[in-house]
Write an enzyme that holds these catalytic residues in place. Sequence first.
Site, short mmCIF file in Angstrom:
data_model
loop_
_atom_site.label_atom_id
_atom_site.label_comp_id
_atom_site.label_asym_id
_atom_site.label_seq_id
_atom_site.Cartn_x
_atom_site.Cartn_y
_atom_site.Cartn_z
N GLU A 197 69.45 8.66 3.34
CA GLU A 197 69.10 10.06 3.15
C GLU A 197 67.65 10.18 2.68
O GLU A 197 66.99 11.19 2.88
CB GLU A 197 70.04 10.73 2.14
CG GLU A 197 69.77 12.22 1.97
CD GLU A 197 70.71 12.88 1.00
OE1 GLU A 197 70.22 13.53 0.06
OE2 GLU A 197 71.93 12.76 1.18
N GLU A 198 67.16 9.09 2.05
CA GLU A 198 65.80 9.14 1.48
C GLU A 198 64.73 8.69 2.45
O GLU A 198 63.54 8.65 2.10
CB GLU A 198 65.75 8.29 0.20
CG GLU A 198 66.74 8.71 -0.88
CD GLU A 198 66.61 10.19 -1.27
OE1 GLU A 198 67.63 10.80 -1.67
OE2 GLU A 198 65.49 10.75 -1.16
N ASP B 212 63.59 17.61 0.27
CA ASP B 212 64.01 17.57 -1.14
C ASP B 212 63.01 16.73 -1.93
O ASP B 212 62.64 15.64 -1.50
CB ASP B 212 65.39 16.87 -1.27
CG ASP B 212 66.50 17.66 -0.59
OD1 ASP B 212 66.29 18.87 -0.34
OD2 ASP B 212 67.55 17.07 -0.29
N GLU C 266 76.86 12.14 3.50
CA GLU C 266 77.72 12.68 2.44
C GLU C 266 79.09 13.12 2.97
O GLU C 266 80.14 12.61 2.55
CB GLU C 266 77.01 13.88 1.78
CG GLU C 266 75.75 13.47 1.01
CD GLU C 266 74.85 14.64 0.62
OE1 GLU C 266 74.65 15.57 1.44
OE2 GLU C 266 74.34 14.63 -0.53
N LEU D 75 71.32 7.87 -4.02
CA LEU D 75 71.49 8.46 -5.34
C LEU D 75 71.83 9.94 -5.17
O LEU D 75 70.93 10.78 -5.09
CB LEU D 75 70.21 8.27 -6.17
CG LEU D 75 70.38 8.13 -7.69
CD1 LEU D 75 70.81 9.44 -8.31
CD2 LEU D 75 71.39 7.05 -8.06
N ASP D 76 73.11 10.23 -5.09
CA ASP D 76 73.54 11.63 -4.91
C ASP D 76 73.59 12.32 -6.27
O ASP D 76 74.07 11.76 -7.25
CB ASP D 76 74.93 11.67 -4.28
CG ASP D 76 75.45 13.08 -4.21
OD1 ASP D 76 74.92 13.89 -3.44
OD2 ASP D 76 76.38 13.41 -4.99
N ASP E 276 65.75 8.22 -7.15
CA ASP E 276 66.07 8.30 -5.71
C ASP E 276 65.39 7.15 -4.96
O ASP E 276 65.99 6.44 -4.17
CB ASP E 276 65.54 9.62 -5.13
CG ASP E 276 66.45 10.82 -5.39
OD1 ASP E 276 65.92 11.91 -5.65
OD2 ASP E 276 67.70 10.65 -5.33
N ASP F 75 73.63 7.74 1.00
CA ASP F 75 72.87 8.56 0.08
C ASP F 75 72.76 7.72 -1.18
O ASP F 75 73.72 7.64 -1.96
CB ASP F 75 73.61 9.89 -0.21
CG ASP F 75 72.81 10.77 -1.18
OD1 ASP F 75 73.30 11.88 -1.51
OD2 ASP F 75 71.72 10.34 -1.61
#
Length: 318
Positions: free
Chosen positions: A89-90, A60, A266, A110-111, A66, A108
Amino acid sequence: MSHLSTTLESVASRDPLRAAAVDTVKALALAVADIATLIRWPSGDVALGAASGSANADGDNQKALDVLADEMIQNALCKVPSVALYLSEEQDGAVPLHDSGTIIVASDPLDGSSNIDTNVSVGTIFSILPAVDGALQAGRNQIAAGFFVYGPQTTLLLTFGESIMAFQLDNDGQFYDMDWQVRIEPKTDEFAINASNMRQWQSDVAAYIADCLAGTNGPRRRNFNMRWVGSLVADAWRIFRRGGIFLYPADARSGYGAGRLRLVYEANPVAFLVEAAGGKAVDGNGPILDILPESLHARVPFIFGSANEVDEFMRYRP
Ligand code: AFP
């Protein structure tokens, strides 16, 4: 209204892992207050929604926010000695923080970041697990989980596995208890799905949605409404508030064979909250919380919300 720390005092006294989780939530709340300020009043030199030029482990494209949110969350967790590992997640791999730590924090940071430029609510999701069981453990092991929403209000839904607590950020930069007894209505007439993927759906998902759309003339014998924000935390908060069913199923697109959402960062934390509020969260076969992650960034089909409606969806499964 009671301050976050006051509400959590009774939780912290129960056992050392919960006490460590309370310290973590307090540290996250301070970082989130700063992230909320950054989102609400971005400084001129940082275009938060701009591409950062890098991609995360899933490929992504990362937005500036993010990367910034990930740094702010990691810096906050560095100040909590109990946190052994940070799973983001990053970031590709687990980030060791404290050798003597007893808990793992997955997040996560910054979802919903693709929504930043459109002024739509985004959020920070977190899951707290015992370090003794390693990074890949079923969500049912979680000590605590929650998510923050940066919306018209900045809020937090938090659970330690029993009830759910809801907090709201005040203009003093502190979170206060909303005194909301959070329960998800078992029945709903509202579904959330990205309908633009209809031609890609498996037959059971297509049949379920078709019957909802048929309304009073169809087998459900009532009309349904649809909502899709495209930001998990915003769709989830609405479901905690007024019920509903959220569906991000597997579909025929390349790379979506297990849907889009990530199990560790998530689905597990949201599912932990959903079950604590009397709702259900499944991957289409069984409870999300019983799935053992095969890898840190594993994706999973994610259907959650009002218990009766999740049961109804499962009746369409082959
Ligand atoms: P971004 O973080 O890339 O905006 O993705 C948000 C998300 O993971 C989740 O918050 C939404 O529910 C989902 O993606 C929306 O996916 P679609 O854009 O495919 O509808």
